[in-house]
Design a protein around this motif. Structure first.
Motif, PDB file in Angstrom:
ATOM      1  N   MET A 119       0.824  -1.209   0.000  1.00  0.00           N
ATOM      2  CA  MET A 119       0.000   0.000   0.000  1.00  0.00           C
ATOM      3  C   MET A 119       0.865   1.269   0.000  1.00  0.00           C
ATOM      4  N   ILE A 120       1.917   1.268   0.837  1.00  0.00           N
ATOM      5  CA  ILE A 120       2.796   2.444   0.903  1.00  0.00           C
ATOM      6  C   ILE A 120       3.422   2.710  -0.460  1.00  0.00           C
ATOM      7  N   GLU A 121       3.854   1.646  -1.130  1.00  0.00           N
ATOM      8  CA  GLU A 121       4.468   1.808  -2.460  1.00  0.00           C
ATOM      9  C   GLU A 121       3.478   2.375  -3.464  1.00  0.00           C
ATOM     10  N   ALA A 122       2.216   1.946  -3.364  1.00  0.00           N
ATOM     11  CA  ALA A 122       1.186   2.458  -4.274  1.00  0.00           C
ATOM     12  C   ALA A 122       0.961   3.946  -4.044  1.00  0.00           C
TER      13      ALA A 122
ATOM     14  N   GLN B  97       3.124   6.066  -2.704  1.00  0.00           N
ATOM     15  CA  GLN B  97       4.313   6.784  -3.181  1.00  0.00           C
ATOM     16  C   GLN B  97       4.327   6.871  -4.704  1.00  0.00           C
ATOM     17  N   GLY B  98       3.849   5.814  -5.352  1.00  0.00           N
ATOM     18  CA  GLY B  98       3.777   5.831  -6.810  1.00  0.00           C
ATOM     19  C   GLY B  98       2.811   6.886  -7.321  1.00  0.00           C
ATOM     20  N   GLU B  99       1.646   7.001  -6.674  1.00  0.00           N
ATOM     21  CA  GLU B  99       0.674   8.022  -7.067  1.00  0.00           C
ATOM     22  C   GLU B  99       1.233   9.427  -6.853  1.00  0.00           C
ATOM     23  N   LEU B 100       1.860   9.624  -5.704  1.00  0.00           N
ATOM     24  CA  LEU B 100       2.468  10.937  -5.444  1.00  0.00           C
ATOM     25  C   LEU B 100       3.575  11.232  -6.457  1.00  0.00           C
ATOM     26  N   GLY B 101       4.341  10.229  -6.796  1.00  0.00           N
ATOM     27  CA  GLY B 101       5.405  10.408  -7.783  1.00  0.00           C
ATOM     28  C   GLY B 101       4.860  10.781  -9.147  1.00  0.00           C
ATOM     29  N   ALA B 102       3.737  10.162  -9.541  1.00  0.00           N
ATOM     30  CA  ALA B 102       3.127  10.477 -10.832  1.00  0.00           C
ATOM     31  C   ALA B 102       2.628  11.922 -10.853  1.00  0.00           C
ATOM     32  N   THR B 103       2.052  12.371  -9.746  1.00  0.00           N
ATOM     33  CA  THR B 103       1.597  13.763  -9.647  1.00  0.00           C
ATOM     34  C   THR B 103       2.773  14.720  -9.719  1.00  0.00           C
TER      35      THR B 103
END
Length: 196
Positions: free
Chosen positions: A1-4, A6-12
């Protein structure tokens, strides 16, 4: 979940960094601020239109101008065309949903006004019709859309294209630009935050 997450924040962050690096986009935003300030100082108004999440942005930004953004000051003339359910349902029933904003432009839009039109796809039929109605009435237009600009780009005086084809990222980019524009309009018209 944490990786997901972080991935969403990274995409933004990636989209925001692309926006920051795009000098042409930044110049268009500056032009929109200038147009908006000139419009409001002349006694005209800014209209907002969008569907779904873009309707929420339209209402949000109108609220920032009419009420306040960073500090107390006189209200600024802004109307979200997304808020009156009686008008929206009457137009949709009598003319079809594609005319939900164009008909309001016919009724409320005046030469010298500005429409901020939001469509992540750039193809929303009611937005495209609203932009065409603006052309007929001398209402300036600012489009907020995704990377391609799609059908909107040719109809807008200024088109702010977020460098993404993914709807949530486009909406996030719109929200950042909308907040920025509202804040800069306020700052330019009321530079010291003074009440008048």
């Amino acid at each position: 979940m944490i990786e997901a997450i972080q991935g969403e924040l990274g995409a933004t962050i990636q989209v925001l960094q692309a926006m920051q690096a795009d000098r042409d986009l930044c110049k268009r935003v500056a032009d929109v601020v200038e147009l908006s300030v000139t419009t409001l100082k002349a006694g005209n108004k800014i209209l907002f239109a969008g569907n779904g999440g873009s309707a929420a942005d339209a209402q949000h930004w109108a609220g920032e101008l009419v009420s306040r953004f960073n500090y107390d000051r006189p209200g600024l003339a802004a109307i979200a065309l997304t808020t009156d359910t009686s008008i929206l349902t009457a137009i949709s029933n009598d003319y079809g949903y594609d005319y939900s904003f164009a008909r309001q432009i016919e009724a409320l839009g005046r030469e010298g006004d500005v429409l901020f039109a939001l469509s992540t796809s750039g193809r929303s039929k009611n937005i495209v019709r609203a932009l065409a109605a603006c052309k007929e009435r001398g209402v300036k237009t600012v489009g907020f859309t995704g990377s391609t600009g799609s059908d909107m780009q040719a109809l807008c005086d200024h088109c702010l294209c977020i460098p993404s084809a993914h709807t949530p990222r486009i909406q996030e980019g719109h929200e950042v630009l909308g907040h920025m524009i509202c804040g800069l309009i306020e700052q330019r018209i009321f530079p010291k935050g003074a009440k008048s």
